[in-house]
Design a protein around this motif. Structure first.
Motif, PDB file in Angstrom:
ATOM      1  N   GLN A   1       0.931  -1.213  -0.201  1.00 40.18           N
ATOM      2  CA  GLN A   1      -0.081  -0.085  -0.157  1.00 40.18           C
ATOM      3  C   GLN A   1       0.829   1.375   0.029  1.00 40.18           C
ATOM      4  N   GLN A   2       1.925   1.063   0.775  1.00 40.61           N
ATOM      5  CA  GLN A   2       2.964   2.447   0.597  1.00 40.61           C
ATOM      6  C   GLN A   2       4.045   2.227  -0.363  1.00 40.61           C
ATOM      7  N   LEU A   3       3.781   1.386  -1.325  1.00 44.90           N
ATOM      8  CA  LEU A   3       4.779   1.209  -2.476  1.00 44.90           C
ATOM      9  C   LEU A   3       6.295   0.974  -1.742  1.00 44.90           C
ATOM     10  N   ASP A   4       6.313   0.395  -0.728  1.00 50.46           N
ATOM     11  CA  ASP A   4       7.754  -0.171   0.069  1.00 50.46           C
ATOM     12  C   ASP A   4       8.024  -1.463  -0.468  1.00 50.46           C
ATOM     13  N   ALA A   5       8.699  -1.547  -1.679  1.00 48.11           N
ATOM     14  CA  ALA A   5       9.085  -3.110  -2.100  1.00 48.11           C
ATOM     15  C   ALA A   5      10.159  -3.518  -1.326  1.00 48.11           C
TER      16      ALA A   5
ATOM     17  N   SER B   1      11.560  -8.319   1.827  1.00 48.76           N
ATOM     18  CA  SER B   1      12.181  -8.608   3.069  1.00 48.76           C
ATOM     19  C   SER B   1      11.195  -9.727   3.776  1.00 48.76           C
ATOM     20  N   CYS B   2       9.833  -9.949   3.273  1.00 47.52           N
ATOM     21  CA  CYS B   2       8.984 -10.831   3.840  1.00 47.52           C
ATOM     22  C   CYS B   2       9.078 -12.377   3.150  1.00 47.52           C
TER      23      CYS B   2
ATOM     24  N   THR C   1      15.743 -13.385  -6.167  1.00 47.82           N
ATOM     25  CA  THR C   1      15.531 -12.118  -6.100  1.00 47.82           C
ATOM     26  C   THR C   1      14.841 -11.714  -7.215  1.00 47.82           C
ATOM     27  N   ASP C   2      14.695 -12.435  -8.296  1.00 47.18           N
ATOM     28  CA  ASP C   2      13.664 -11.944  -9.443  1.00 47.18           C
ATOM     29  C   ASP C   2      12.342 -11.676  -8.853  1.00 47.18           C
ATOM     30  N   ALA C   3      11.852 -12.278  -7.980  1.00 49.65           N
ATOM     31  CA  ALA C   3      10.407 -11.953  -7.388  1.00 49.65           C
ATOM     32  C   ALA C   3      10.546 -10.835  -6.488  1.00 49.65           C
TER      33      ALA C   3
ATOM     34  N   ARG D   1       9.808  -4.629  -6.831  1.00 52.22           N
ATOM     35  CA  ARG D   1      10.590  -3.084  -6.758  1.00 52.22           C
ATOM     36  C   ARG D   1      10.411  -2.360  -7.988  1.00 52.22           C
ATOM     37  N   MET D   2      10.348  -3.220  -9.447  1.00 51.06           N
ATOM     38  CA  MET D   2       9.900  -2.721 -10.697  1.00 51.06           C
ATOM     39  C   MET D   2       8.385  -2.164 -10.600  1.00 51.06           C
TER      40      MET D   2
END
Length: 156
Positions: A17-21, A26-27, A45-47, A52-53
């Protein structure tokens, strides 16, 4: 009291919701497997890079989630993402069913399900509505998304 894995799912979607990729990533366990109708098999890391993208490109974005439930091994949630698809400027409201598998307090599998034809109709307009059910069109959507992720990773 809710299970710790339900709290993990909640933390994941609150971060989204906060766009905090970074918090979202980290989850995930290092060897996480993610799939949805567009990104059919992302690992590790691709996930995290996909989130992030998506967060970096988000326009007109909002997200709601509900139905979070989990136990020691698995969990689920329903979520709705509303955003402007950057390639066409069209608004998409995507309803998603998510399932999770956990290990050692992290998400090790995350599978999202949604109707790709319905998504294509919203994101691509008439072309998506008329042709979005066709496997070649759906494969083209997947290929474009994979290229976008590769370009994002290269420029990171």
């Amino acid at each position: 009291m809710r299970h710790a894995n339900a709290e993990l799912i909640t933390r994941f979607y609150q971060a989204f919701q906060q766009l905090d990729a970074e918090t979202m990533a980290s989850c995930y366990a290092e060897d996480v497997r993610f799939s949805d109708p567009v990104f059919t098999d992302l690992r590790g890391t691709d996930a995290g890079d996909m989130w992030r993208m998506l967060c970096a490109k988000a326009q007109g974005f909002s997200l709601t989630f509900e139905g979070v439930a989990a136990d020691e091994y698995s969990g689920r949630a329903r979520w709705v993402a509303t955003y402007v698809f950057s390639q066409t400027g069209k608004t998409v409201v995507n309803h998603i069913e998510a399932s999770f598998v956990f290990r050692d307090g992290k998400i090790v599998e995350h599978h999202d399900r949604f109707n790709l034809w319905r998504w294509a109709a919203q994101a691509l307009g008439t072309k998506g509505r008329l042709l979005g059910w066709l496997p070649p069109v759906q494969n083209a959507i997947r290929q474009q998304a994979a290229k976008g992720l590769a370009a994002f990773q290269k420029n990171r």
